[in-house]
Design a protein around this motif. Structure first.
Motif, PDB file in Angstrom:
ATOM      1  N   HIS A 183      52.023 114.734  88.074  1.00 21.34           N
ATOM      2  CA  HIS A 183      51.344 115.836  88.764  1.00 21.34           C
ATOM      3  C   HIS A 183      51.151 117.024  87.826  1.00 21.34           C
ATOM      4  N   LEU A 184      52.208 117.422  87.146  1.00 18.00           N
ATOM      5  CA  LEU A 184      52.113 118.559  86.237  1.00 18.00           C
ATOM      6  C   LEU A 184      51.285 118.210  84.995  1.00 18.00           C
ATOM      7  N   ALA A 185      51.362 116.962  84.552  1.00 18.60           N
ATOM      8  CA  ALA A 185      50.591 116.551  83.372  1.00 18.60           C
ATOM      9  C   ALA A 185      49.094 116.649  83.634  1.00 18.60           C
ATOM     10  N   CYS A 186      48.665 116.319  84.863  1.00 14.17           N
ATOM     11  CA  CYS A 186      47.247 116.450  85.222  1.00 14.17           C
ATOM     12  C   CYS A 186      46.814 117.914  85.185  1.00 14.17           C
ATOM     13  N   ARG A 209      55.393 121.162  77.368  1.00 16.08           N
ATOM     14  CA  ARG A 209      55.549 122.253  78.324  1.00 16.08           C
ATOM     15  C   ARG A 209      55.840 121.702  79.721  1.00 16.08           C
ATOM     16  N   VAL A 210      55.265 120.555  80.056  1.00 15.39           N
ATOM     17  CA  VAL A 210      55.549 119.915  81.345  1.00 15.39           C
ATOM     18  C   VAL A 210      57.039 119.627  81.465  1.00 15.39           C
ATOM     19  N   ALA A 211      57.598 119.019  80.431  1.00 14.82           N
ATOM     20  CA  ALA A 211      59.028 118.714  80.443  1.00 14.82           C
ATOM     21  C   ALA A 211      59.859 119.988  80.532  1.00 14.82           C
ATOM     22  N   ALA A 212      59.406 121.044  79.879  1.00 12.63           N
ATOM     23  CA  ALA A 212      60.162 122.297  79.850  1.00 12.63           C
ATOM     24  C   ALA A 212      60.226 122.950  81.231  1.00 12.63           C
ATOM     25  N   VAL A 213      59.092 122.976  81.954  1.00 13.20           N
ATOM     26  CA  VAL A 213      59.122 123.634  83.269  1.00 13.20           C
ATOM     27  C   VAL A 213      59.836 122.774  84.306  1.00 13.20           C
ATOM     28  N   LEU A 214      59.794 121.457  84.161  1.00 10.67           N
ATOM     29  CA  LEU A 214      60.589 120.605  85.050  1.00 10.67           C
ATOM     30  C   LEU A 214      62.078 120.868  84.861  1.00 10.67           C
ATOM     31  N   GLU A 215      62.486 121.063  83.614  1.00  9.29           N
ATOM     32  CA  GLU A 215      63.876 121.421  83.331  1.00  9.29           C
ATOM     33  C   GLU A 215      64.198 122.786  83.919  1.00  9.29           C
ATOM     34  N   GLN A 216      63.299 123.731  83.744  1.00  2.24           N
ATOM     35  CA  GLN A 216      63.506 125.089  84.255  1.00  2.24           C
ATOM     36  C   GLN A 216      63.636 125.092  85.781  1.00  2.24           C
ATOM     37  N   ALA A 217      62.883 124.225  86.446  1.00  2.00           N
ATOM     38  CA  ALA A 217      62.899 124.171  87.906  1.00  2.00           C
ATOM     39  C   ALA A 217      63.996 123.270  88.455  1.00  2.00           C
ATOM     40  N   GLY A 218      64.802 122.671  87.586  1.00  2.00           N
ATOM     41  CA  GLY A 218      65.889 121.814  88.033  1.00  2.00           C
ATOM     42  C   GLY A 218      65.439 120.445  88.493  1.00  2.00           C
ATOM     43  N   LEU A 219      64.287 119.969  87.995  1.00  2.61           N
ATOM     44  CA  LEU A 219      63.738 118.685  88.428  1.00  2.61           C
ATOM     45  C   LEU A 219      63.694 117.642  87.316  1.00  2.61           C
ATOM     46  N   ALA A 220      64.341 117.908  86.200  1.00  4.08           N
ATOM     47  CA  ALA A 220      64.276 116.981  85.069  1.00  4.08           C
ATOM     48  C   ALA A 220      64.773 115.595  85.441  1.00  4.08           C
ATOM     49  N   ASN A 221      65.779 115.516  86.291  1.00  8.30           N
ATOM     50  CA  ASN A 221      66.356 114.208  86.618  1.00  8.30           C
ATOM     51  C   ASN A 221      65.527 113.430  87.629  1.00  8.30           C
ATOM     52  N   VAL A 222      64.502 114.073  88.234  1.00  6.95           N
ATOM     53  CA  VAL A 222      63.615 113.353  89.169  1.00  6.95           C
ATOM     54  C   VAL A 222      62.166 113.422  88.682  1.00  6.95           C
ATOM     55  N   ALA A 223      61.981 113.704  87.409  1.00  8.15           N
ATOM     56  CA  ALA A 223      60.633 113.895  86.859  1.00  8.15           C
ATOM     57  C   ALA A 223      59.735 112.690  87.062  1.00  8.15           C
ATOM     58  N   HIS A 224      60.306 111.492  87.076  1.00 10.11           N
ATOM     59  CA  HIS A 224      59.493 110.276  87.170  1.00 10.11           C
ATOM     60  C   HIS A 224      59.637 109.592  88.528  1.00 10.11           C
ATOM     61  N   LYS A 225      60.024 110.370  89.526  1.00  9.80           N
ATOM     62  CA  LYS A 225      60.047 109.884  90.897  1.00  9.80           C
ATOM     63  C   LYS A 225      58.827 110.413  91.648  1.00  9.80           C
ATOM     64  N   ARG A 226      58.373 109.645  92.638  1.00 12.99           N
ATOM     65  CA  ARG A 226      57.177 110.033  93.378  1.00 12.99           C
ATOM     66  C   ARG A 226      57.450 111.234  94.288  1.00 12.99           C
ATOM     67  N   VAL A 227      56.459 112.107  94.349  1.00 15.57           N
ATOM     68  CA  VAL A 227      56.599 113.352  95.105  1.00 15.57           C
ATOM     69  C   VAL A 227      56.769 113.071  96.598  1.00 15.57           C
ATOM     70  N   GLY A 228      56.213 111.942  97.087  1.00 15.79           N
ATOM     71  CA  GLY A 228      56.323 111.614  98.505  1.00 15.79           C
ATOM     72  C   GLY A 228      57.755 111.473  98.980  1.00 15.79           C
ATOM     73  N   GLY A 229      58.685 111.220  98.073  1.00 17.31           N
ATOM     74  CA  GLY A 229      60.092 111.098  98.446  1.00 17.31           C
ATOM     75  C   GLY A 229      60.881 112.380  98.289  1.00 17.31           C
ATOM     76  N   PHE A 230      60.202 113.464  97.923  1.00 14.26           N
ATOM     77  CA  PHE A 230      60.889 114.743  97.705  1.00 14.26           C
ATOM     78  C   PHE A 230      61.153 115.456  99.032  1.00 14.26           C
ATOM     79  N   SER A 231      62.237 116.200  99.068  1.00  9.24           N
ATOM     80  CA  SER A 231      62.487 117.109 100.189  1.00  9.24           C
ATOM     81  C   SER A 231      61.571 118.320 100.047  1.00  9.24           C
ATOM     82  N   LEU A 232      61.504 119.134 101.112  1.00  4.81           N
ATOM     83  CA  LEU A 232      60.683 120.346 101.057  1.00  4.81           C
ATOM     84  C   LEU A 232      61.147 121.259  99.929  1.00  4.81           C
ATOM     85  N   GLY A 233      62.455 121.386  99.764  1.00  6.85           N
ATOM     86  CA  GLY A 233      62.970 122.240  98.695  1.00  6.85           C
ATOM     87  C   GLY A 233      62.567 121.739  97.315  1.00  6.85           C
ATOM     88  N   MET A 234      62.588 120.425  97.126  1.00  2.00           N
ATOM     89  CA  MET A 234      62.184 119.858  95.840  1.00  2.00           C
ATOM     90  C   MET A 234      60.690 120.071  95.597  1.00  2.00           C
TER      91      MET A 234
END
Length: 306
Positions: free
Chosen positions: A93-96, A107-132
């Motif tokens: 999503h961010l790469a697009c 930079r995509v990897a950097a902001v995912l780390e900043q947002a605390g999402l590095a460990n779910v970077a390659h998981k589909r957004v449909g499985g994310f909670s609202l907070g994620m």
């Protein structure tokens, strides 16, 4: 800087924004407040070129949003936590977004780390909670390292740690000299995050001031208790205060400060068991200011205050 100049937006006979003018300056977190239907979301959408104004204009750095060639490099925004396609991974999503704005994948990897999402970077957004999803949206807003940040209800769905993270992130961005505009209905959080507030009602500006000045104008009193309450009430009246009695037998004094009460009580040998300066919360102030501009209220909310 964001500049709103005599902005009006009509939908048929309905006026969503009515000759609205204000500025959002760099270096501060500006809170954008107003009841449902006040015109906040419409204003944000006009700023971002998603709606066309009936008249007036919204400028970012003296330009309309659609005139910015690579907008993510200058303006980061979150208006909807569900903007990401559920079938994509967070990284994709961010790469697009990055590819369309000339931003590298590092930079995509950097902001995912900043947002605390590095460990779910390659998981589909449909499985994310609202907070994620909120964190992903904020990561997208920060992707181009922009000078202007616009967020609509960014703490919805965030847990306590997430709320603290977005608060510290926004204040750090403002401290770097960026322009931050934040819309929220959570007054307690706005009181901790914002430096200035813009309050609108029925599409019109009601207030544009700092939180410090706003608090100084509303509802200061002192709660005081004494075993000699009657004598203390007379003393407070002599000092020029307006005095009311609470249900628990305390006194609420308006028009005199706590040090003056303490000194006068000591001189009169009246013991004090409590002396508490109080000021209205941002929620109290906001509700008072917008009471006439609120369109949707229950019967209990319309009832007069005791």
């Amino acid at each position: 800087m964001i500049e709103i100049k005599e902005l009006t937006k009509r939908y048929g006979a309905a006026v969503a924004v009515d000759r609205l003018s204000f500025e959002v300056r760099p270096g501060t977190v500006t809170g954008f407040l107003g009841p449902n239907g006040a015109g906040k979301s419409t204003t944000l959408r006009i700023i971002l070129g998603l709606h066309r104004p009936t008249s007036g204009e919204a400028l970012i750095g003296n330009r309309r949003y659609e005139q910015i060639r690579r907008p993510l490099r200058e303006v980061g925004a979150v208006l909807d936590a569900d903007a990401a396609h559920p079938g994509r991974t967070a990284f994709d999503h961010l790469a697009c977004l990055a590819r369309g704005n000339g931003i590298g994948r590092a930079r995509v990897a950097a902001v995912l780390e900043q947002a605390g999402l590095a460990n779910v970077a390659h998981k589909r957004v449909g499985g994310f909670s609202l907070g994620m999803r909120q964190r992903l949206g904020i990561a997208g807003a920060l992707l181009g390292d922009p000078a202007v940040i616009l967020l609509d209800e960014p703490v919805n769905g965030l847990d306590a740690a997430g709320i603290r993270w977005i608060r510290s992130t926004l204040r750090s961005l403002a401290a770097e000299g960026r322009t931050v505009l934040l819309s929220s209905h959570l007054m307690s959080e706005m009181a901790l995050t914002a430096d200035r507030v813009l309050v609108i009602g029925r599409g019109r500006l009601l207030e544009d001031t700092s939180l410090t000045r706003l608090r100084s104008r509303f509802g200061r009193d002192v709660l005081v208790r004494s075993p000699r309450a009657a004598a203390l009430a007379r003393l407070l009246t002599e000092l020029g205060a307006s005095v009311a009695t609470t249900r628990g037998g305390g006194l609420v004094a308006v028009g005199v400060d706590a040090p003056t009460i303490a000194d006068a009580a000591a001189s009169a040998s009246i013991p004090l068991h409590e002396l508490t300066p109080r000021s209205a919360t941002l929620e109290d102030i906001y509700l008072d200011m917008t009471s006439e501009a609120t369109e949707y209220r229950s019967a209990s909310e319309r009832a007069p205050r005791p």
